[in-house]
Design a protein around this motif. Structure first.
Motif, PDB file in Angstrom:
ATOM      1  N   ILE A   9       0.872  -1.178   0.000  1.00 43.58           N
ATOM      2  CA  ILE A   9       0.000   0.000   0.000  1.00 43.58           C
ATOM      3  C   ILE A   9       0.905   1.224   0.000  1.00 43.58           C
ATOM      4  O   ILE A   9       1.667   1.444   0.945  1.00 43.58           O
ATOM      5  CB  ILE A   9      -0.936   0.008   1.214  1.00 43.58           C
ATOM      6  N   LEU A  10       0.863   1.981  -1.066  1.00 48.54           N
ATOM      7  CA  LEU A  10       1.748   3.137  -1.207  1.00 48.54           C
ATOM      8  C   LEU A  10       0.927   4.393  -1.469  1.00 48.54           C
ATOM      9  O   LEU A  10      -0.261   4.341  -1.787  1.00 48.54           O
ATOM     10  CB  LEU A  10       2.771   2.894  -2.320  1.00 48.54           C
ATOM     11  N   GLY A  11       1.601   5.512  -1.349  1.00 47.60           N
ATOM     12  CA  GLY A  11       0.952   6.795  -1.599  1.00 47.60           C
ATOM     13  C   GLY A  11       1.830   7.921  -1.121  1.00 47.60           C
ATOM     14  O   GLY A  11       2.791   7.711  -0.366  1.00 47.60           O
ATOM     15  N   PRO A  12       1.519   9.139  -1.532  1.00 50.14           N
ATOM     16  CA  PRO A  12       2.324  10.287  -1.103  1.00 50.14           C
ATOM     17  C   PRO A  12       2.056  10.623   0.351  1.00 50.14           C
ATOM     18  O   PRO A  12       1.131  10.089   0.976  1.00 50.14           O
ATOM     19  CB  PRO A  12       1.836  11.415  -2.029  1.00 50.14           C
ATOM     20  N   LEU A 101       3.540  -4.321   3.014  1.00 46.98           N
ATOM     21  CA  LEU A 101       4.465  -3.197   2.911  1.00 46.98           C
ATOM     22  C   LEU A 101       3.654  -1.916   2.815  1.00 46.98           C
ATOM     23  O   LEU A 101       2.730  -1.823   1.997  1.00 46.98           O
ATOM     24  CB  LEU A 101       5.355  -3.321   1.673  1.00 46.98           C
ATOM     25  N   CYS A 102       3.996  -0.926   3.617  1.00 50.89           N
ATOM     26  CA  CYS A 102       3.252   0.328   3.598  1.00 50.89           C
ATOM     27  C   CYS A 102       4.220   1.495   3.689  1.00 50.89           C
ATOM     28  O   CYS A 102       5.025   1.563   4.621  1.00 50.89           O
ATOM     29  CB  CYS A 102       2.260   0.378   4.760  1.00 50.89           C
ATOM     30  N   GLY A 103       4.155   2.407   2.743  1.00 53.26           N
ATOM     31  CA  GLY A 103       5.028   3.567   2.822  1.00 53.26           C
ATOM     32  C   GLY A 103       5.043   4.388   1.549  1.00 53.26           C
ATOM     33  O   GLY A 103       4.344   4.087   0.578  1.00 53.26           O
ATOM     34  N   GLY A 104       5.883   5.405   1.588  1.00 48.64           N
ATOM     35  CA  GLY A 104       5.948   6.314   0.450  1.00 48.64           C
ATOM     36  C   GLY A 104       7.346   6.584  -0.053  1.00 48.64           C
ATOM     37  O   GLY A 104       7.540   7.442  -0.920  1.00 48.64           O
ATOM     38  N   THR A 105       8.360   5.867   0.492  1.00 50.46           N
ATOM     39  CA  THR A 105       9.728   6.053   0.004  1.00 50.46           C
ATOM     40  C   THR A 105       9.919   5.180  -1.235  1.00 50.46           C
ATOM     41  O   THR A 105      10.218   3.987  -1.131  1.00 50.46           O
ATOM     42  CB  THR A 105      10.755   5.698   1.094  1.00 50.46           C
ATOM     43  N   GLY A 106       9.722   5.788  -2.404  1.00 51.41           N
ATOM     44  CA  GLY A 106       9.731   5.037  -3.654  1.00 51.41           C
ATOM     45  C   GLY A 106      11.001   4.253  -3.891  1.00 51.41           C
ATOM     46  O   GLY A 106      10.964   3.115  -4.377  1.00 51.41           O
ATOM     47  N   LEU A 107      12.130   4.852  -3.545  1.00 57.18           N
ATOM     48  CA  LEU A 107      13.416   4.185  -3.777  1.00 57.18           C
ATOM     49  C   LEU A 107      13.511   2.912  -2.945  1.00 57.18           C
ATOM     50  O   LEU A 107      14.040   1.890  -3.406  1.00 57.18           O
ATOM     51  CB  LEU A 107      14.563   5.134  -3.442  1.00 57.18           C
TER      52      LEU A 107
END
Length: 308
Positions: A9-12, A101-107
């Motif tokens: 789950i991703l997002g800004p 996995l949850c977060g917004g650090t794309g790298l």
């Protein structure tokens, strides 16, 4: 249905991804692995938005991993993150739970999903110290001066990543026979990936409101405490955003109003870069199922649990 049990789950920033991930984890007997390059640090709580109270649903805690794993001021890099994530995945699965996995650090997300070989290249602290004295324009010029096989895929979207790109380029230039140049990435997991999409004006309003709430709720005092604990100001500035601008404010380099305005602008720019990176991941072949972030939380949870 994904080929593995892994959910992403991703997002800004300020999109509500943590709250959504916790609700999903509660329903799917899951545990959350944070994908945030700064939440790994102890003592950096308000500025990184850990919001640990959100990891409880109906009085029951939802387990989380890779939050508060190293002291602020220590070095933590992508290669270590890859290793820590694998350890967490193994642990969660051995107990019969669902990893999310949850977060917004794309790298960091990309490092897990693609397992780039370049993340194993060691840190050169002396080089980093010298590069930290250069302006952003000078760093970019330095990056273009030394090219390698990594240059074409390097992420230079932030100062921190630009310094790391120079570090990798210099290592590969000095070690042209490194096996990493010819190593193919390991097969990555094929997870179900969900992204939270918000209208830009809504995202900006949330960022602004949250920033001012945090400034009034101890974020400045948090940075004061980190400095008082002996962490160099330069290290906090290297962490960026809240820690950079508040450190400059505490040092007398910025007045409060200027600090607040510049920090707000920087966070808006950061959120835009996050979305740009996610779109890049899609162009590179990652399938992201985008969800309307304006929908009620219950609907977003159903969208994920029914597909996962």
């Amino acid at each position: 249905m994904a080929d593995t049990d892994l959910l992403v789950i991703l997002g800004p920033t300020a999109s509500g991804k943590t709250k959504l991930a916790v609700q999903v984890a509660r329903q799917l007997q899951g545990e959350i692995i944070s994908v945030d390059s700064r939440q790994v640090y102890r003592g950096m709580d308000i500025g990184t938005g850990k919001d640990l109270d959100e990891y409880t649903v109906d009085g029951e805690p939802v387990p989380y991993h890779l939050i508060n794993v190293v002291d602020a001021g220590e070095d933590y890099h992508i290669y270590r993150f890859q290793q820590d994530v694998q350890q967490a995945l193994d642990d969660i699965r051995q107990r019969g739970k669902r990893p999310i996995l949850c977060g917004g650090t794309g790298l960091y997300l990309e490092a897990i999903l693609n397992r780039h070989a370049f993340t194993a290249i060691p840190i050169d602290q002396a080089l980093r110290d010298s590069l930290s004295l250069l302006s952003d324009d000078a760093l970019l010029a330095r990056f273009h001066q030394s090219s390698s096989a990594y240059s074409a895929v390097a992420d230079t979207s932030t100062r921190k990543r630009l310094i790391r790109a120079i570090e990798i380029n210099q290592y590969l230039t000095r070690h042209p026979d490194t096996p990493l140049l010819n190593q193919k990435p390991e097969p990555a997991e094929t997870p179900a990936v969900f992204g939270i999409d918000l209208p830009v004006d809504v995202r900006r309003a949330r960022i602004t409101r949250r920033l001012h709430e945090r400034l009034q709720s101890g974020m400045i005092e948090e940075v004061e405490q980190l400095l008082a604990s002996g962490i160099p100001a330069g290290k906090l500035i290297f962490y960026g955003l809240e820690y950079k601008f508040i450190t400059q404010y505490l040092a007398g380099e910025l007045d409060y109003e200027t600090m607040s305005v510049r920090l707000e602008t920087a966070i808006h720019q950061f959120a835009k870069r996050q979305m740009t990176f996610f779109r890049k991941m899609e162009r590179d072949g990652l399938r992201i199922q985008w969800l309307d972030g304006l929908l009620p939380l219950s609907e977003l949870v159903r969208s994920i649990t029914s597909a996962a």
